[in-house]
Write a protein that holds these residues in place. Sequence first.
Motif, PDB file in Angstrom:
ATOM      1  N   LEU A 174      11.513   9.367  -2.458  1.00 44.53           N
ATOM      2  CA  LEU A 174      10.707  10.308  -1.680  1.00 44.53           C
ATOM      3  C   LEU A 174      11.592  11.316  -0.957  1.00 44.53           C
ATOM      4  O   LEU A 174      11.225  12.488  -0.823  1.00 44.53           O
ATOM      5  CB  LEU A 174       9.837   9.540  -0.685  1.00 44.53           C
ATOM      6  N   ARG A 175      12.729  10.843  -0.467  1.00 48.36           N
ATOM      7  CA  ARG A 175      13.637  11.791   0.192  1.00 48.36           C
ATOM      8  C   ARG A 175      14.140  12.826  -0.807  1.00 48.36           C
ATOM      9  O   ARG A 175      14.254  14.012  -0.491  1.00 48.36           O
ATOM     10  CB  ARG A 175      14.803  11.039   0.821  1.00 48.36           C
ATOM     11  N   GLN A 176      14.445  12.379  -2.030  1.00 47.69           N
ATOM     12  CA  GLN A 176      14.837  13.345  -3.054  1.00 47.69           C
ATOM     13  C   GLN A 176      13.707  14.329  -3.348  1.00 47.69           C
ATOM     14  O   GLN A 176      13.934  15.546  -3.436  1.00 47.69           O
ATOM     15  CB  GLN A 176      15.212  12.603  -4.344  1.00 47.69           C
ATOM     16  N   ARG A 177      12.498  13.799  -3.489  1.00 46.86           N
ATOM     17  CA  ARG A 177      11.369  14.671  -3.781  1.00 46.86           C
ATOM     18  C   ARG A 177      11.096  15.611  -2.607  1.00 46.86           C
ATOM     19  O   ARG A 177      10.718  16.776  -2.807  1.00 46.86           O
ATOM     20  CB  ARG A 177      10.131  13.830  -4.089  1.00 46.86           C
ATOM     21  N   LEU A 178      11.307  15.093  -1.362  1.00 49.54           N
ATOM     22  CA  LEU A 178      11.126  15.951  -0.192  1.00 49.54           C
ATOM     23  C   LEU A 178      12.141  17.090  -0.202  1.00 49.54           C
ATOM     24  O   LEU A 178      11.796  18.242   0.084  1.00 49.54           O
ATOM     25  CB  LEU A 178      11.259  15.129   1.090  1.00 49.54           C
ATOM     26  N   GLU A 179      13.375  16.786  -0.528  1.00 50.04           N
ATOM     27  CA  GLU A 179      14.384  17.849  -0.626  1.00 50.04           C
ATOM     28  C   GLU A 179      14.008  18.843  -1.717  1.00 50.04           C
ATOM     29  O   GLU A 179      14.176  20.062  -1.542  1.00 50.04           O
ATOM     30  CB  GLU A 179      15.743  17.219  -0.901  1.00 50.04           C
ATOM     31  N   GLN A 180      13.515  18.333  -2.845  1.00 47.42           N
ATOM     32  CA  GLN A 180      13.104  19.229  -3.923  1.00 47.42           C
ATOM     33  C   GLN A 180      11.943  20.112  -3.496  1.00 47.42           C
ATOM     34  O   GLN A 180      11.942  21.332  -3.734  1.00 47.42           O
ATOM     35  CB  GLN A 180      12.717  18.397  -5.149  1.00 47.42           C
ATOM     36  N   ALA A 181      10.933  19.488  -2.834  1.00 46.32           N
ATOM     37  CA  ALA A 181       9.778  20.260  -2.403  1.00 46.32           C
ATOM     38  C   ALA A 181      10.170  21.318  -1.373  1.00 46.32           C
ATOM     39  O   ALA A 181       9.700  22.463  -1.426  1.00 46.32           O
ATOM     40  CB  ALA A 181       8.716  19.320  -1.821  1.00 46.32           C
TER      41      ALA A 181
ATOM     42  N   GLN B 210       0.841  -1.205   0.000  1.00 48.84           N
ATOM     43  CA  GLN B 210       0.000   0.000   0.000  1.00 48.84           C
ATOM     44  C   GLN B 210       0.876   1.254   0.000  1.00 48.84           C
ATOM     45  O   GLN B 210       0.585   2.239  -0.700  1.00 48.84           O
ATOM     46  CB  GLN B 210      -0.924  -0.021   1.220  1.00 48.84           C
ATOM     47  N   PHE B 211       1.941   1.237   0.772  1.00 49.49           N
ATOM     48  CA  PHE B 211       2.870   2.372   0.794  1.00 49.49           C
ATOM     49  C   PHE B 211       3.476   2.580  -0.583  1.00 49.49           C
ATOM     50  O   PHE B 211       3.632   3.724  -1.045  1.00 49.49           O
ATOM     51  CB  PHE B 211       3.972   2.113   1.825  1.00 49.49           C
ATOM     52  N   GLN B 212       3.831   1.508  -1.246  1.00 54.41           N
ATOM     53  CA  GLN B 212       4.417   1.652  -2.571  1.00 54.41           C
ATOM     54  C   GLN B 212       3.432   2.289  -3.553  1.00 54.41           C
ATOM     55  O   GLN B 212       3.826   3.124  -4.366  1.00 54.41           O
ATOM     56  CB  GLN B 212       4.861   0.273  -3.087  1.00 54.41           C
ATOM     57  N   GLN B 213       2.139   1.931  -3.442  1.00 51.88           N
ATOM     58  CA  GLN B 213       1.141   2.523  -4.326  1.00 51.88           C
ATOM     59  C   GLN B 213       0.972   4.017  -4.041  1.00 51.88           C
ATOM     60  O   GLN B 213       0.898   4.843  -4.954  1.00 51.88           O
ATOM     61  CB  GLN B 213      -0.199   1.788  -4.170  1.00 51.88           C
ATOM     62  N   GLN B 214       0.919   4.381  -2.747  1.00 57.65           N
ATOM     63  CA  GLN B 214       0.806   5.802  -2.388  1.00 57.65           C
ATOM     64  C   GLN B 214       2.026   6.574  -2.858  1.00 57.65           C
ATOM     65  O   GLN B 214       1.911   7.714  -3.316  1.00 57.65           O
ATOM     66  CB  GLN B 214       0.635   5.941  -0.877  1.00 57.65           C
ATOM     67  N   SER B 215       3.158   5.966  -2.748  1.00 54.84           N
ATOM     68  CA  SER B 215       4.380   6.641  -3.202  1.00 54.84           C
ATOM     69  C   SER B 215       4.329   6.870  -4.696  1.00 54.84           C
ATOM     70  O   SER B 215       4.722   7.941  -5.190  1.00 54.84           O
ATOM     71  CB  SER B 215       5.614   5.801  -2.834  1.00 54.84           C
ATOM     72  N   PHE B 216       3.855   5.892  -5.416  1.00 52.87           N
ATOM     73  CA  PHE B 216       3.761   6.039  -6.866  1.00 52.87           C
ATOM     74  C   PHE B 216       2.827   7.179  -7.240  1.00 52.87           C
ATOM     75  O   PHE B 216       3.143   7.998  -8.118  1.00 52.87           O
ATOM     76  CB  PHE B 216       3.279   4.713  -7.468  1.00 52.87           C
ATOM     77  N   ASP B 217       1.688   7.248  -6.539  1.00 53.73           N
ATOM     78  CA  ASP B 217       0.736   8.313  -6.844  1.00 53.73           C
ATOM     79  C   ASP B 217       1.307   9.689  -6.513  1.00 53.73           C
ATOM     80  O   ASP B 217       1.136  10.653  -7.271  1.00 53.73           O
ATOM     81  CB  ASP B 217      -0.562   8.078  -6.069  1.00 53.73           C
ATOM     82  N   MET B 218       1.984   9.796  -5.364  1.00 47.93           N
ATOM     83  CA  MET B 218       2.508  11.104  -4.952  1.00 47.93           C
ATOM     84  C   MET B 218       3.666  11.532  -5.847  1.00 47.93           C
ATOM     85  O   MET B 218       3.826  12.719  -6.155  1.00 47.93           O
ATOM     86  CB  MET B 218       2.958  11.039  -3.496  1.00 47.93           C
ATOM     87  N   LEU B 219       4.476  10.596  -6.267  1.00 48.16           N
ATOM     88  CA  LEU B 219       5.590  10.948  -7.137  1.00 48.16           C
ATOM     89  C   LEU B 219       5.120  11.317  -8.538  1.00 48.16           C
ATOM     90  O   LEU B 219       5.850  11.969  -9.290  1.00 48.16           O
ATOM     91  CB  LEU B 219       6.588   9.787  -7.225  1.00 48.16           C
ATOM     92  N   ALA B 220       3.907  10.898  -8.891  1.00 43.59           N
ATOM     93  CA  ALA B 220       3.375  11.245 -10.201  1.00 43.59           C
ATOM     94  C   ALA B 220       2.940  12.699 -10.272  1.00 43.59           C
ATOM     95  O   ALA B 220       2.784  13.257 -11.359  1.00 43.59           O
ATOM     96  CB  ALA B 220       2.210  10.319 -10.559  1.00 43.59           C
ATOM     97  N   GLU B 221       2.704  13.344  -9.120  1.00 44.82           N
ATOM     98  CA  GLU B 221       2.316  14.747  -9.100  1.00 44.82           C
ATOM     99  C   GLU B 221       3.488  15.631  -9.523  1.00 44.82           C
ATOM    100  O   GLU B 221       4.644  15.217  -9.473  1.00 44.82           O
ATOM    101  CB  GLU B 221       1.828  15.137  -7.706  1.00 44.82           C
TER     102      GLU B 221
ATOM    103  N   MET C 143       4.594  18.572  -8.069  1.00 47.17           N
ATOM    104  CA  MET C 143       5.425  18.791  -6.880  1.00 47.17           C
ATOM    105  C   MET C 143       4.504  18.767  -5.670  1.00 47.17           C
ATOM    106  O   MET C 143       3.780  19.742  -5.410  1.00 47.17           O
ATOM    107  CB  MET C 143       6.182  20.116  -6.955  1.00 47.17           C
ATOM    108  N   ALA C 144       4.517  17.667  -4.971  1.00 47.68           N
ATOM    109  CA  ALA C 144       3.679  17.533  -3.786  1.00 47.68           C
ATOM    110  C   ALA C 144       4.243  18.391  -2.662  1.00 47.68           C
ATOM    111  O   ALA C 144       5.416  18.790  -2.666  1.00 47.68           O
ATOM    112  CB  ALA C 144       3.598  16.070  -3.365  1.00 47.68           C
ATOM    113  N   GLY C 145       3.394  18.646  -1.674  1.00 47.27           N
ATOM    114  CA  GLY C 145       3.834  19.439  -0.539  1.00 47.27           C
ATOM    115  C   GLY C 145       4.802  18.670   0.348  1.00 47.27           C
ATOM    116  O   GLY C 145       4.777  17.439   0.434  1.00 47.27           O
ATOM    117  N   SER C 146       5.682  19.418   0.998  1.00 46.61           N
ATOM    118  CA  SER C 146       6.695  18.770   1.842  1.00 46.61           C
ATOM    119  C   SER C 146       6.063  18.067   3.035  1.00 46.61           C
ATOM    120  O   SER C 146       6.557  17.033   3.487  1.00 46.61           O
ATOM    121  CB  SER C 146       7.712  19.806   2.318  1.00 46.61           C
ATOM    122  N   SER C 147       4.990  18.602   3.567  1.00 46.30           N
ATOM    123  CA  SER C 147       4.347  17.960   4.722  1.00 46.30           C
ATOM    124  C   SER C 147       3.769  16.608   4.330  1.00 46.30           C
ATOM    125  O   SER C 147       3.902  15.622   5.075  1.00 46.30           O
ATOM    126  CB  SER C 147       3.259  18.872   5.283  1.00 46.30           C
TER     127      SER C 147
END
Length: 1477
Positions: A878-885, A839-850, A852-856
């Motif tokens: 996700l850590r990379q995307r968090l740093e980017q966000a 389930q976490f992997q699916q949520q990660s896929f969806d969020m990374l498809a956006e 630029m999701a919010g950092s929170s």
Amino acid sequence: MTHSRPNEFIPPPECPVFEPSWEEFADPFGFINKIRPIAENTGICKIRPPPGWQPPFACDVDRLHFTPRIQRLNELEAQTRVKLNFLDQIAKFWELQGCTLKIPHVERKTLDLFVLYKLVKEDGGFDVVCKERRWTQIALKMGFAPGKAIGSHLRAHYERILYPYYLFQTGANLMNSQKPTLTNDTKDKEYKPHDLPQRQSVQPVETCTIARRAKRTEGRCFKSEPGEVCENKPNLRRRMGSYVAKPEPGTFKMLPVQVKEEPIVQPVDGEKSKVEQYICLVCGGGGDEDRLLLCDGCDDSYHTFCLIPPLHDVPKGDWRCPKCLAQECGKPQVAFGFEQAPRDYTLRTFGDMADSFKSDYFNMPVHMVPTELVEKEFWRLVSTIEEDVTVEYGADIASKDFGSGFPVKNGTFKVSPEEEGYLTSGWNLNNMPVLEASVLTHVTADICGMKLPWLYVGMCFSSFCWHIEDHWSYSVNYLHWGEPKTWYGAPGYAAEQLEDVMKSLAPELFESQPDLLHQLVTIMNPNLLMEHGVPIYRTNQCAGEFVITFPRAYHSGFNQGFNFAEAVNFCTADWLPLGRQCVEHYRSLYRYCVFSHDEMACNIAAKADSLELELACAVQKDMNAMIQEEKILREKAYKLGMWHSQQVDYDILPDEERQCAKCRTTCYLSAITCPCSPEQVVCLHHTQDLCSCPARNYTLNYKYTLAELKTFFQALTARAESYDDWASKVNKILKADQDNKSDLEELRCLLAEAEKKMYPETDLLNDMRQVIQNADRCTIMAQQLLNGKRQTRYRSGGGKSQNQLTVEELRAFVNKLYDLPCTIRQAPFLKALLNRVEQFQQQSFDMLAEDMAGSSALQGLLDEGAGLDVELPQLAVLRQRLEQARWVEAVQEASDQPADLSLDCMRRLIDQGVGLAPHVCVERTMARLQELLTVCEHWEEKAHNMLTARPRHSIETLEAAILEVDSIPAYLPSCLQLKDCVSRAREWIMEADALQAGGRIPGLVTLSELVSRAKGIPVMLEALTRLESLISEVQAWKESAAKTFLLRNSSLSLLEVLCPRCETGSQKSKSKKAKEGLVPCKKADVKLDSLFDVEKVLSTSKDTASAMATLSDVHQKELDSLSMLRTSNESKFQSSPSCLAPTVCLCHTVPAGPMLQCELCRDAYHSGCVPGFKDIQIGQPWLCPLCKRSEKPPLDKVLPLLASLQRIRVRLPEGDALRYVIERTVRWQHKVQQVSLPTLHPNGKARHISGFTSSQTLEGSNSSFYMLQPCIPLSELSAELEELLVEGLLLQVTLPELQQLYSSLINRFSPSQHSLQSSEHDHQYHIAQDRSPPHRSPSHSKGQDAVPEIKKEHEKLEKNSKRRLEKEITEGQYRDKIKKPKKKKPKMIKERRREEKRTTSPSNSLSDPSNSDDSEEDWSVCSAKRCQQPEGNEVNWVQCDGSCNQWFHQVCVGVSAEQAENEDYICVSCAINDLSE
């Protein structure tokens, strides 16, 4: 074909070394079984006991004596021994023909005749090689360099030495051959035969009576054939008699003797007659007796010319005829073995010999020889035929005769209580073969070396050759003490490979002795074996270490030096199949067994009820194979027609009486006998080899019937039935499907049962144990994964934990849990964890498809992933995307607050963004940020250039640039500074415009401050130049005024000179006035106590009127202070009741001598203390240095200064002060015009003015002084006139009115005469100035004599460059000095000669001529009443420290030089006066 030898020995790889713990060491066979999977792959291994395991050495050293075996090193190696055998045959061939063999040298090395003979034979023989000219190829094969014509030399040597032997071996006709001659080069080394047959004549005696032990280090013993000569022949040379070895059997056959075919006279039966003994057996003639040879073997006679080949001369040594030569060379050689040494050794004598040999050989102490050096030297020696090194080895010494090295129960060696554990230790070699787990326990006989340990006493290079243990058993060797033992081993699976390689490399040895490797007499270089693919391993066994050899593992080695070892065999249950295989192998080699394997199996089966289950199962399998084979063999015998059978108890028969006559196998279950030879038996495998009788005559002898054997088998089976039930349960559990799985605890119970009943280590048990271990590991790991959510997470670093699983590993682990044959309670929970991970992997896929999701949101998802305790690849993304966000949000936040968005902030954000992974949003934000940074840097640089431009930009240009900067959303320091500069410039312009608006006159301070501020504003200001020029004019005016008013080198400033003085008088008076505060200021809120205060008030005054008022107040204060000062100074010269003299002048001393009195402050000054007193002008007022403050220019020079200042139109304190000076001057001039001069005294005569018209004596002292400059007496002046005079003197301007006023006043009070009195104070004054000797002056002098004396006084004062200034002494201090003397300061010691007293006169004496003699006489008179008038070159004086200051001789007043130096002296008169007061 030959094989190249390595030049240097390369050590093989090391075998494994094990170091068991105390727990593992307690079970020897358990530990060996544990390491067997590793160690059996190398054949040998080394075991180091735990630290502290050191059994005592229990062997009886005094009783131990032995006869060692002799080992000649180069005879041990297989290929070297083949060469030696060949050379011995060649040497014997030529020796029997009366010639000596010498080995030729080619290219400075000994020619290898064996290799040459073999190569020529392989290439077709001598004739073929010569015909085809292959000698060069032969030379190349032998390793000689090409191009040196070595082939021709080899051909010559072969034809001379080897070819006759070759012809003799082939039996060719030598009639037509060339006469053989063995001519040798004198440089060739004579070859000494090894005489192997002669040394084999003494055979060792067998020690085991019933032959239960194979002779592992002894060769077969062959009886001497009848007629064989056993004694040593005198002509056969023996080399180093104590270092011998037995030769290997050759391949030579009895060959026909070639003789000439001539009629031979047949002798009559019986003995030969004497005539027949001297007849040639070839030609039958007896002539030419000098050419008739007598054979030393058979005494037959032959002519030298009848022999083939004919002999030219009679041989000098022994000679053999052709028949004896063929008989001697065709003898089969005896088997090679070791010869016993000729002497018996004790342990001590052998050790001395061994240590001496090693130290002499290596030329160093034995303990310093490296093991590597010994190893390389050993393998070099065994491979050379040129060096003969012989050693001795005390091997196979029976421990039952002399005692084991380990302590045994009921032995002669008594152990201490702490060492009793070694008696029963499993590692005690006396106990290991008979432990319960060893099958040798069931062998009834005590087998020497197998069940009973053998002892080994070694020396350097003594070796044990390649061999495997009897019956392919295990062996254990323990080195009690001494130098190391080097081992080489090959694993059991490579045994046949090793045998094949040795047979191929030395086939000559194995043709005559197939079981050569079982005799322990042959070694081969491990490097050579490794070159042929045999795996070899090595180790160095040190004292206190065990070496284990595994079944069928070939091993060999040698000793590094003197040592003592012990070895024994043991067999475990896993050995049983190999043991039966070994018996079959022995049967094929016709080698006898050490014990009967079938007998041992039956003995074990008879104890089936008490056997361990593992052993019972192993014996069951072994017995099953034995029964099946026995059944087949008996059926085969019955089919041959054997009907007779009988039961025989083979247990009571010795082994040699029941050995198979064919294969020498010990029979136990059955054997075949025949009535024709009842003592001869054969096994059932060799029934047809018994005799020629028909099979029906044979008798089948058996130990057990097949039924009895089946009973044994059933007993073993019953013992194993429980194991079968257990095994079925285990199989059922292990093979259960998913729905019928059992719990893990059930498997554990079955394992406990197996351990309790000691089930064998079968594959099933190992599989079950492996399943349980896997299940336990899975349980532990599953529990760790489930507990991970309650453990502290590593959230921020981005690295994974060491124990984290990947998703695939977790999925595989979950699948593994469900694939286990048993159930685990954690499996459902891990399945749920896997679902959460997916389930976490699916949520990660969806969020990374956006975009630029919010950092929170990203942080929350990261926290959730970190809580799963699984290595998730999405976490890194996700850590990379968090740093980017976070970076994008940081840029947006900074952009929303332009006031905080500086260049450094933008650069920092860009640097942070550069390190981020690429993303569309990041790149878009980065582009905007970089564009903004570029614009900002451009305007920052432009603003900086505007601020630092020269010439400076106008304010209009800067304001235009500011309008453009305002649209940039960033914090730009230079642009803000530019804005501030423009703002300050506008403000400055407004102030500059307002400064002179409406005709106002600005002050200098305000103007300077404004100009100073303008310099800090980087804007072009048009008014600044005008203001700077104005200030320059002011500075020029101040310099001009300073030149006008200031004295040369004056320390006063222009303002100090022009302003009224705030302070007057000396420092003492000033401090006193400060304390008393007698002159308060008019305004309580303004202080005017110092020039700084006055300057401050003038600078801050708004207009000239207020400045004039301030200066008027200061002037009034100056007048008041000066009035008090004049009164105080004037009172000094009036009579005072105080006994203390006043202090005057800059030096603060009493008035004395010529004095000057200031007309303004009325203080007196010594003429010598005032510089330039000679320039005093008579008739002008004299001012002291403190009162004369300026040059006092005339008014006509001052007025232009004021006019120029008014033109400048700038107010400054100096200008106000100058204006006030001029105003005061003008007012004073008006006053002078209105005041009339004073009149004379009523009596009509001018009065004498006290202090300067005559000499004056002050009360309280005898001092006398006079005034050089007349001064206007204050008492004669009115207050108005005095104020007018003081006011004029204070003016800093020279006025003619002041000069007229002063001249009129001074003329009115001019004195008529002057008188001068001398006193002790005048005397003290000169002492202070000149340091002259004490003198006395006359009490008075005439007035007319005063003028020349004054001139003299002036001259004297000019000569004095230094003056001693004395401080004022108060009355209280003086009294304290009388009462309590202080430490004496150094007193002035007077040293005068009588001639100086008579010739020297005082320079400052003012007396008339009539009194001059007395003065010269009295100036140095002692003041003591009773002067002793001392004489001499040096006379010491002392001065009274009282009020009289008189001088005394030290001897007249009783004072020593030390007392005069360190103490105060008070004369009698002063002491009486002090007491009376």
